[in-house]
Design an enzyme around this catalytic site. Structure first.
Site, short mmCIF file in Angstrom:
data_model
loop_
_atom_site.label_atom_id
_atom_site.label_comp_id
_atom_site.label_asym_id
_atom_site.label_seq_id
_atom_site.Cartn_x
_atom_site.Cartn_y
_atom_site.Cartn_z
N PRO A 16 -5.22 2.31 4.50
CA PRO A 16 -6.64 2.64 4.66
C PRO A 16 -7.28 2.04 5.91
CG PRO A 16 -6.32 1.06 2.87
CD PRO A 16 -4.96 1.56 3.26
N ASN A 17 -8.14 2.82 6.49
CA ASN A 17 -8.95 2.47 7.67
C ASN A 17 -8.16 2.41 8.97
OD1 ASN A 17 -11.53 2.12 6.32
ND2 ASN A 17 -10.58 0.37 5.32
N ARG A 24 -12.36 0.59 15.37
CA ARG A 24 -12.56 -0.39 14.31
C ARG A 24 -12.26 -1.80 14.81
NH1 ARG A 24 -8.12 -1.52 9.66
NH2 ARG A 24 -9.44 -2.87 8.41
N TYR A 29 -8.12 -5.52 16.22
CA TYR A 29 -7.06 -4.51 16.10
C TYR A 29 -6.72 -3.81 17.42
CZ TYR A 29 -7.90 -5.28 11.15
OH TYR A 29 -8.03 -5.86 9.91
N ASN A 80 2.37 -0.33 7.19
CA ASN A 80 1.22 -1.22 7.27
C ASN A 80 0.30 -0.80 6.12
OD1 ASN A 80 -1.06 -2.68 7.71
ND2 ASN A 80 -1.20 -2.24 9.91
N ALA A 83 -5.44 -2.95 3.77
CA ALA A 83 -6.06 -3.76 2.71
C ALA A 83 -5.26 -3.71 1.40
CB ALA A 83 -7.49 -3.30 2.47
N HIS A 86 -2.89 -6.62 0.06
CA HIS A 86 -3.34 -7.79 -0.68
C HIS A 86 -3.61 -7.50 -2.16
CE1 HIS A 86 -3.68 -8.93 3.46
NE2 HIS A 86 -4.65 -8.07 3.67
N ASP A 93 5.60 -1.67 -6.37
CA ASP A 93 6.56 -1.08 -7.32
C ASP A 93 7.24 0.14 -6.71
OD1 ASP A 93 6.03 -3.02 -9.19
OD2 ASP A 93 4.80 -1.75 -10.49
N GLU A 104 7.38 -4.47 6.94
CA GLU A 104 5.92 -4.59 6.74
C GLU A 104 5.31 -5.01 8.08
OE1 GLU A 104 4.91 -7.56 3.82
OE2 GLU A 104 2.79 -7.55 4.37
N HIS A 106 1.75 -5.79 10.32
CA HIS A 106 0.30 -6.00 10.43
C HIS A 106 -0.04 -6.20 11.90
CE1 HIS A 106 -0.11 -6.22 6.16
NE2 HIS A 106 0.95 -7.01 6.14
N SER A 108 -2.77 -7.59 13.06
CA SER A 108 -3.29 -8.95 13.20
C SER A 108 -2.37 -9.93 12.46
CB SER A 108 -4.71 -9.02 12.61
OG SER A 108 -4.68 -8.78 11.21
N ARG A 113 -6.24 -15.49 9.27
CA ARG A 113 -7.54 -14.89 8.93
C ARG A 113 -8.04 -15.40 7.57
NH1 ARG A 113 -7.30 -8.65 9.94
NH2 ARG A 113 -9.56 -8.98 9.76
N ARG A 117 -6.51 -12.66 2.78
CA ARG A 117 -5.47 -11.89 3.49
C ARG A 117 -4.13 -12.63 3.52
NH1 ARG A 117 -8.54 -7.72 5.91
NH2 ARG A 117 -10.62 -8.47 6.43
C1 DQA Z 1 -4.03 -5.24 8.56
C2 DQA Z 1 -4.54 -6.54 7.95
C3 DQA Z 1 -5.24 -6.28 6.62
O1 DQA Z 1 -5.70 -7.52 6.06
C4 DQA Z 1 -6.42 -5.38 6.83
O2 DQA Z 1 -7.03 -5.08 5.59
C5 DQA Z 1 -6.09 -4.15 7.58
C6 DQA Z 1 -5.13 -4.21 8.68
C7 DQA Z 1 -3.43 -5.44 9.96
O3 DQA Z 1 -2.77 -4.52 10.43
O4 DQA Z 1 -3.64 -6.49 10.59
O5 DQA Z 1 -6.69 -3.10 7.36
O6 DQA Z 1 -3.00 -4.74 7.73
#
Ligand code: DQA
Length: 151
Positions: A16-17, A24, A29, A80, A83, A86, A93, A104, A106, A108, A113, A117
């Site tokens: 998401p996002n 953003r 990011y 990735n 959110a 977390h 699963d 995985e 990320h 950031s 942070r 997170r």
């Molecule tokens: C993220 C880190 C997450 O905590 C956050 O909710 C994101 C992006 C990252 O790529 O750093 O949306 O996964």
């Protein structure tokens, strides 16, 4: 490079996002858009003999279904979960269904942070984690998967 059907398929899932990258919180990011990141991964995949499919969703269930569909189809997964990292036992699963390298990513460094997170539902079922390298983390992940699949 071989025909697309001959190439190992790698799935890249963005949570998401992440469709808002470039707009953003650019201080955290960066300025690359998701389209730019995906295009770079596809190009890099071609050079490495991998067929890269990308997928983004803001919906947990859609991500779970995409992971389920990767069974028997994809040879590696870069995810990735944003959110959902977390919170999502459902994504965790689903990942347990896979018998392929799962990286995985990320953008950031989540451990630098807010405390909420610092917990990942995913890390202990992933093959490896990359965090804090910006969009370059995706490239690193694809390079790592290429090395695992075609050593
Ligand atoms: C993220 C880190 C997450 O905590 C956050 O909710 C994101 C992006 C990252 O790529 O750093 O949306 O996964």
């Amino acid at each position: 490079m071989g025909k697309s059907k001959d190439r190992s398929k790698i799935l890249v899932i963005h949570g998401p996002n992440l469709n808002m990258l470039g707009k953003r919180e650019t201080d955290i990011y960066g300025k690359s858009t998701l389209d730019e990141i995906n295009a770079d991964l596809k190009k890099m995949g071609e050079k490495a003999g991998l067929l890269v499919e990308t997928f983004q969703s803001n919906h947990e269930g859609a991500i779970v279904e995409k992971i389920q569909q990767a069974v028997g189809k994809h040879s590696g997964l870069i995810i990735n979960p944003a959110a959902f990292t977390h919170t999502s036992i459902a994504i965790r699963d689903a990942l347990l269904l896979l018998d392929i390298p799962v990286i995985e990513v990320h953008i950031s460094n989540i451990y630098k942070r807010e405390p909420f997170r610092h917990t990942s539902m995913i890390s202990d079922v992933a093959t490896a984690i990359i965090a804090g390298f910006g969009a370059y983390g995706y490239t690193m992940a694809l390079d790592a998967i290429a090395g695992i699949i075609h050593p």
